[in-house]
Design a protein around this motif. Structure first.
Motif, PDB file in Angstrom:
ATOM      1  N   THR A   6     -45.127  -5.425 -10.927  1.00 21.33           N
ATOM      2  CA  THR A   6     -44.513  -6.345  -9.954  1.00 21.33           C
ATOM      3  C   THR A   6     -44.579  -7.791 -10.438  1.00 21.33           C
ATOM      4  OG1 THR A   6     -46.617  -6.348  -8.791  1.00 21.33           O
ATOM      5  CG2 THR A   6     -44.869  -4.965  -7.858  1.00 21.33           C
ATOM      6  N   LYS A   7     -45.646  -8.110 -11.167  1.00 20.72           N
ATOM      7  CA  LYS A   7     -45.804  -9.508 -11.603  1.00 20.72           C
ATOM      8  C   LYS A   7     -44.990  -9.845 -12.850  1.00 20.72           C
ATOM      9  CE  LYS A   7     -50.240 -11.223  -9.975  1.00 20.72           C
ATOM     10  NZ  LYS A   7     -50.643 -10.255  -8.936  1.00 20.72           N
ATOM     11  N   PHE A   8     -44.842  -8.875 -13.731  1.00 17.62           N
ATOM     12  CA  PHE A   8     -44.176  -9.154 -15.008  1.00 17.62           C
ATOM     13  C   PHE A   8     -42.945  -8.270 -15.190  1.00 17.62           C
ATOM     14  CE2 PHE A   8     -48.540 -10.483 -15.513  1.00 17.62           C
ATOM     15  CZ  PHE A   8     -48.424 -11.703 -16.141  1.00 17.62           C
ATOM     16  N   ASP A   9     -42.110  -8.721 -16.096  1.00 21.01           N
ATOM     17  CA  ASP A   9     -40.844  -8.060 -16.336  1.00 21.01           C
ATOM     18  C   ASP A   9     -41.022  -6.944 -17.389  1.00 21.01           C
ATOM     19  OD1 ASP A   9     -38.207  -7.528 -16.468  1.00 21.01           O
ATOM     20  OD2 ASP A   9     -37.677  -9.274 -17.680  1.00 21.01           O
ATOM     21  N   ILE A  10     -41.697  -5.885 -16.964  1.00 21.25           N
ATOM     22  CA  ILE A  10     -41.973  -4.812 -17.925  1.00 21.25           C
ATOM     23  C   ILE A  10     -40.793  -3.838 -17.967  1.00 21.25           C
ATOM     24  CG2 ILE A  10     -43.473  -2.817 -18.340  1.00 21.25           C
ATOM     25  CD1 ILE A  10     -45.707  -4.666 -17.202  1.00 21.25           C
ATOM     26  N   THR A  11     -40.350  -3.530 -19.188  1.00 17.59           N
ATOM     27  CA  THR A  11     -39.125  -2.741 -19.293  1.00 17.59           C
ATOM     28  C   THR A  11     -39.381  -1.262 -19.576  1.00 17.59           C
ATOM     29  OG1 THR A  11     -38.972  -3.445 -21.578  1.00 17.59           O
ATOM     30  CG2 THR A  11     -37.639  -4.652 -19.975  1.00 17.59           C
ATOM     31  N   ASP A  12     -40.520  -0.954 -20.091  1.00 17.61           N
ATOM     32  CA  ASP A  12     -40.720   0.408 -20.571  1.00 17.61           C
ATOM     33  C   ASP A  12     -42.215   0.754 -20.488  1.00 17.61           C
ATOM     34  OD1 ASP A  12     -40.061   2.758 -21.700  1.00 17.61           O
ATOM     35  OD2 ASP A  12     -39.893   2.019 -23.754  1.00 17.61           O
ATOM     36  N   ILE A  13     -42.543   1.917 -19.941  1.00 19.37           N
ATOM     37  CA  ILE A  13     -43.955   2.338 -19.903  1.00 19.37           C
ATOM     38  C   ILE A  13     -44.050   3.732 -20.502  1.00 19.37           C
ATOM     39  CG2 ILE A  13     -45.959   2.854 -18.438  1.00 19.37           C
ATOM     40  CD1 ILE A  13     -44.784   0.920 -16.374  1.00 19.37           C
ATOM     41  N   ILE A  14     -44.884   3.862 -21.511  1.00 24.93           N
ATOM     42  CA  ILE A  14     -45.076   5.176 -22.133  1.00 24.93           C
ATOM     43  C   ILE A  14     -46.555   5.539 -22.006  1.00 24.93           C
ATOM     44  CG2 ILE A  14     -44.911   6.544 -24.254  1.00 24.93           C
ATOM     45  CD1 ILE A  14     -42.894   4.301 -25.218  1.00 24.93           C
ATOM     46  N   GLU A  15     -46.846   6.658 -21.346  1.00 32.09           N
ATOM     47  CA  GLU A  15     -48.250   7.109 -21.268  1.00 32.09           C
ATOM     48  C   GLU A  15     -48.487   8.072 -22.407  1.00 32.09           C
ATOM     49  OE1 GLU A  15     -50.131   8.192 -17.634  1.00 32.09           O
ATOM     50  OE2 GLU A  15     -49.021   6.656 -16.524  1.00 32.09           O
ATOM     51  N   GLN A  16     -49.124   7.578 -23.431  1.00 31.30           N
ATOM     52  CA  GLN A  16     -49.318   8.388 -24.629  1.00 31.30           C
ATOM     53  C   GLN A  16     -50.390   9.448 -24.390  1.00 31.30           C
ATOM     54  OE1 GLN A  16     -47.701   8.784 -27.352  1.00 31.30           O
ATOM     55  NE2 GLN A  16     -49.220  10.143 -28.282  1.00 31.30           N
ATOM     56  N   ARG A  17     -51.502   9.039 -23.811  1.00 33.91           N
ATOM     57  CA  ARG A  17     -52.542   9.999 -23.402  1.00 33.91           C
ATOM     58  C   ARG A  17     -53.296   9.388 -22.235  1.00 33.91           C
ATOM     59  NH1 ARG A  17     -55.041   8.419 -28.794  1.00 33.91           N
ATOM     60  NH2 ARG A  17     -56.515   6.815 -28.189  1.00 33.91           N
ATOM     61  N   GLU A  18     -54.279  10.101 -21.744  1.00 34.60           N
ATOM     62  CA  GLU A  18     -54.982   9.698 -20.524  1.00 34.60           C
ATOM     63  C   GLU A  18     -55.413   8.228 -20.538  1.00 34.60           C
ATOM     64  OE1 GLU A  18     -58.902  10.920 -18.063  1.00 34.60           O
ATOM     65  OE2 GLU A  18     -58.396  12.152 -19.792  1.00 34.60           O
ATOM     66  N   ASN A  19     -55.963   7.769 -21.641  1.00 31.40           N
ATOM     67  CA  ASN A  19     -56.496   6.400 -21.662  1.00 31.40           C
ATOM     68  C   ASN A  19     -55.732   5.477 -22.622  1.00 31.40           C
ATOM     69  OD1 ASN A  19     -57.313   7.577 -23.981  1.00 31.40           O
ATOM     70  ND2 ASN A  19     -59.500   7.281 -23.676  1.00 31.40           N
ATOM     71  N   LEU A  20     -54.501   5.833 -22.947  1.00 23.97           N
ATOM     72  CA  LEU A  20     -53.695   4.972 -23.831  1.00 23.97           C
ATOM     73  C   LEU A  20     -52.242   4.933 -23.361  1.00 23.97           C
ATOM     74  CD1 LEU A  20     -53.165   3.355 -26.526  1.00 23.97           C
ATOM     75  CD2 LEU A  20     -52.798   5.541 -27.629  1.00 23.97           C
ATOM     76  N   HIS A  29     -42.409 -13.598 -22.011  1.00 24.00           N
ATOM     77  CA  HIS A  29     -43.510 -13.368 -21.066  1.00 24.00           C
ATOM     78  C   HIS A  29     -44.722 -12.703 -21.705  1.00 24.00           C
ATOM     79  CE1 HIS A  29     -39.888 -13.046 -18.190  1.00 24.00           C
ATOM     80  NE2 HIS A  29     -40.247 -14.302 -18.343  1.00 24.00           N
ATOM     81  N   ALA A  30     -44.608 -12.395 -22.998  1.00 23.81           N
ATOM     82  CA  ALA A  30     -45.644 -11.569 -23.624  1.00 23.81           C
ATOM     83  C   ALA A  30     -47.024 -12.219 -23.592  1.00 23.81           C
ATOM     84  CB  ALA A  30     -45.242 -11.254 -25.051  1.00 23.81           C
ATOM     85  N   ILE A  31     -47.111 -13.483 -24.005  1.00 22.43           N
ATOM     86  CA  ILE A  31     -48.437 -14.109 -24.087  1.00 22.43           C
ATOM     87  C   ILE A  31     -49.029 -14.315 -22.681  1.00 22.43           C
ATOM     88  CG2 ILE A  31     -49.742 -16.104 -24.976  1.00 22.43           C
ATOM     89  CD1 ILE A  31     -48.687 -14.106 -27.136  1.00 22.43           C
ATOM     90  N   SER A  32     -48.180 -14.596 -21.687  1.00 21.47           N
ATOM     91  CA  SER A  32     -48.689 -14.709 -20.310  1.00 21.47           C
ATOM     92  C   SER A  32     -49.280 -13.372 -19.873  1.00 21.47           C
ATOM     93  CB  SER A  32     -47.585 -15.058 -19.319  1.00 21.47           C
ATOM     94  OG  SER A  32     -46.708 -15.947 -19.871  1.00 21.47           O
ATOM     95  N   LEU A  33     -48.576 -12.288 -20.210  1.00 20.30           N
ATOM     96  CA  LEU A  33     -49.072 -10.963 -19.817  1.00 20.30           C
ATOM     97  C   LEU A  33     -50.397 -10.655 -20.518  1.00 20.30           C
ATOM     98  CD1 LEU A  33     -48.803  -8.120 -18.539  1.00 20.30           C
ATOM     99  CD2 LEU A  33     -47.510  -7.446 -20.536  1.00 20.30           C
ATOM    100  N   VAL A  34     -50.434 -10.924 -21.825  1.00 20.10           N
ATOM    101  CA  VAL A  34     -51.655 -10.633 -22.590  1.00 20.10           C
ATOM    102  C   VAL A  34     -52.819 -11.457 -22.020  1.00 20.10           C
ATOM    103  CG1 VAL A  34     -52.720 -10.876 -24.868  1.00 20.10           C
ATOM    104  CG2 VAL A  34     -50.445  -9.903 -24.672  1.00 20.10           C
TER     105      VAL A  34
END
Lengths: 172, 396
Positions: A6-20, A29-34
């Motif tokens: 909701t806060k950032f303009d994220i375009t893509d989410i990939i759940e590679q495994r449980e904790n990654l 917006h990258a550095i603000s997000l980081v």
């Protein structure tokens, strides 16, 4: 994750495994997000910062791999930047080792990070005036053929033919 | 007596004042400062790197790390190799610990391809990783004691390391580089009588470690030169990305084996070794205890692992294996900290991008350059070895 979405303009989410997981965000917006992830979400440890060259798409992919030591999870923040204008905002103020990563990326991929300490100083290569060597369009084989010459007196053989000659000399 | 021979004064007014940003203005033409290169060929340097020191008297005022003497372009080379052809390359990224590279590369590839390796292969991989840790620590002990003037311990440790390499030779056919782990599992089962011979080796190492404890860790000279020197503030751990024994000696229990249990580590009974004082001595002691823990873990592995079983999962033809498109990160705890491989696949037979995360990348550059300030020249080597830096990880 919803909070970040909701806060950032994220375009893509990939759940590679449980904790990654890997998320993609526009360059601006990258550095603000980081920074947000580091200061608010507990992703305090920068595992690595690296790039991949997508020559066919005319893009570089930068990956900031962050780790949350308390929740034991990793998040890869992916940023796609144009190969034409390979410039990215510096993040050296966030972690001490980032300046080294950015110096290497400048040298190996030609990605500039204006304001990063010693970013123009040679890191591994000395006196390099060719294309940045980790770019996909840098042909290592061609470079070595052009730069180094065959040593006199050295023979080069086709491996299959040579073995055949050695093992079965009588066969024609 | 010391004061009669050398004029020792606590007055530091002769030293330059720092600017607001904590740096000093170094003017070489003032003849107060001297540039001193430690390395690339120097007995007090770990591997192929150089430290460009600026000293005032015998105190380091500024340091710049130089690498690039061993760049082999492995990451680029791997983009031109099929996945299976990368195995002879990855193990050569780090001489002391080839097996961590093999494991991280293989496990990243298996994850992308959705392959689960058999139980027996997991046990054997855990075993070789612990054997690798053992021999790497033995190599480090020689460096740490040698940096503080005790060469004999290095000779003992090298002998012990050779015994572990003998076991590696039996198991894998190679002493330094093993290429034992392959995608889908490992290459072979334990040879007959391997466990007994390994136990004999472990007992020899334990016996010598008792001697090393007396001669090195209880030695007045070693203590004098290592206690209270090279302090790492626990607040720096995340700021600099410090991992492994360097973090654990500062009281931060970071151990990938415990935090993100991989292979069979969840079935083994152990705790991360943690120190308190965060100086050279504590880091050395954490590593010594970690070495002894490795011995214990190898015994636990032998006691818990099955005698026989499948060692390799079914894989596609490795010469025509198209790894599905995707990216992942695989990590393991090596002797210097978190070791990891970031792998990007574009769905072809060749990797799109491999990035190796070696712990020395931050320990030997950002951290060392900070810690070395105000160190005596004679302590530079000891400090560097206490961070267990290894340059080939920086310039893969």
């Amino acid at each position: 994750m919803n909070d970040i979405k909701t806060k950032f303009d994220i375009t893509d989410i990939i759940e590679q495994r449980e904790n990654l997981s890997f998320i993609t965000i526009p360059k601006e917006h990258a550095i603000s997000l980081v920074t947000y992830l580091r200061d608010v979400k507990g992703f305090k440890h920068l595992v690595l910062l690296t790039a991949a060259d997508w020559l066919e798409d005319e893009e570089f992919q930068l990956t900031y791999l962050l780790n949350n030591p308390d929740e034991k999870s990793d998040l890869g923040v992916r940023v796609f930047i144009s190969r034409e204008d390979a410039t990215m905002e510096t993040a050296h103020h966030l972690w001490e080792q980032v300046a080294t990563y950015q110096r290497e990326l400048k040298e190996m991929f030609g990605i500039d990070f204006p304001g990063s300490p010693d970013v123009d100083k040679p890191f591994i290569l000395e006196g390099w005036d060719d294309k940045p060597p980790y770019r996909r369009d840098f042909d290592t084989k061609q470079y070595s053929e052009d730069t180094y010459f065959p040593r006199p007196g050295r023979e080069s053989n086709d491996p299959a033919e040579y073995m055949k000659k050695k093992l079965y000399p009588d066969e024609k | 007596m010391k004061n009669k021979l050398f004029k020792i004064t606590e007055d530091r007014s002769q030293f330059p004042e720092k600017n607001a940003d904590g740096k000093i203005d170094i003017d070489l033409s003032s003849h107060k400062y001297l540039k001193l290169w430690q390395g690339p060929q120097h007995p007090g340097i770990t591997g192929n790197m150089a430290l460009e020191l600026t000293v005032l008297g015998d105190e380091v005022m500024h340091c710049e790390t130089h690498v690039g003497y061993l760049h082999r372009g492995f990451e680029k080379l791997m983009e031109r190799r099929k996945y299976i052809q990368c195995f002879p390359i990855v193990c050569r990224v780090a001489v002391p610990e080839p097996d961590f590279n093999e494991y991280c590369f293989a496990s990243a590839m298996e994850e992308l391809a959705g392959i689960e390796i058999p139980e027996m292969a997991k046990w054997l991989r855990t075993l070789v990783l612990e054997m690798s840790r053992l021999q790497s620590y033995l190599m480090w002990i020689g460096g740490q004691s040698g940096a503080f003037g005790s060469g004999i311990i290095g000779q003992w440790a090298n002998y012990l390391r050779d015994l572990v390499l003998d076991r590696f030779e039996e198991l894998t056919g190679g002493r330094i580089y093993h290429m034992y782990q392959l995608p889908g599992g490992v290459r072979g089962l334990l040879p007959d009588g391997f466990k007994e011979r390994m136990e004999e080796t472990l007992q020899t190492i334990e016996k010598f470690m008792g001697d090393i404890d007396k001669v090195m860790f209880n030695n007045a000279v070693f203590k004098k030169r290592s206690v209270g020197i090279g302090y790492i503030d626990p607040a720096w751990i995340n700021k600099f990305g410090i991992t492994g024994p360097n973090a654990r000696a500062a009281g931060v229990a970071k151990d990938v084996r415990k935090d993100y249990p991989y292979l069979k580590y969840a079935d083994l009974d152990f705790d991360a070794i943690v120190g308190k004082d965060s100086d050279i001595y504590t880091r050395a002691d954490v590593r010594r205890k970690d070495l002894l823990l490795s011995i214990d873990l190898i015994r636990q592995i032998f006691a818990k692992m099955p005698e026989k079983g499948d060692i390799k999962a079914k894989t596609p033809n490795v010469l025509h294996w198209k790894v599905p498109k995707g990216e992942t990160y695989s990590r393991a705890e090596c002797t210097r900290g978190e070791y990891g491989y970031y792998m990007v696949s574009d769905g072809t037979e060749y990797p799109r991008r491999i990035n190796v995360r070696g712990p020395s990348y931050t320990h030997a550059i950002a951290l060392l350059e900070k810690m070395i300030i105000n160190t005596n020249i004679a302590d530079v080597a000891g400090l560097m070895v206490s961070l267990h830096t290894y340059p080939p990880e920086i310039e893969r």
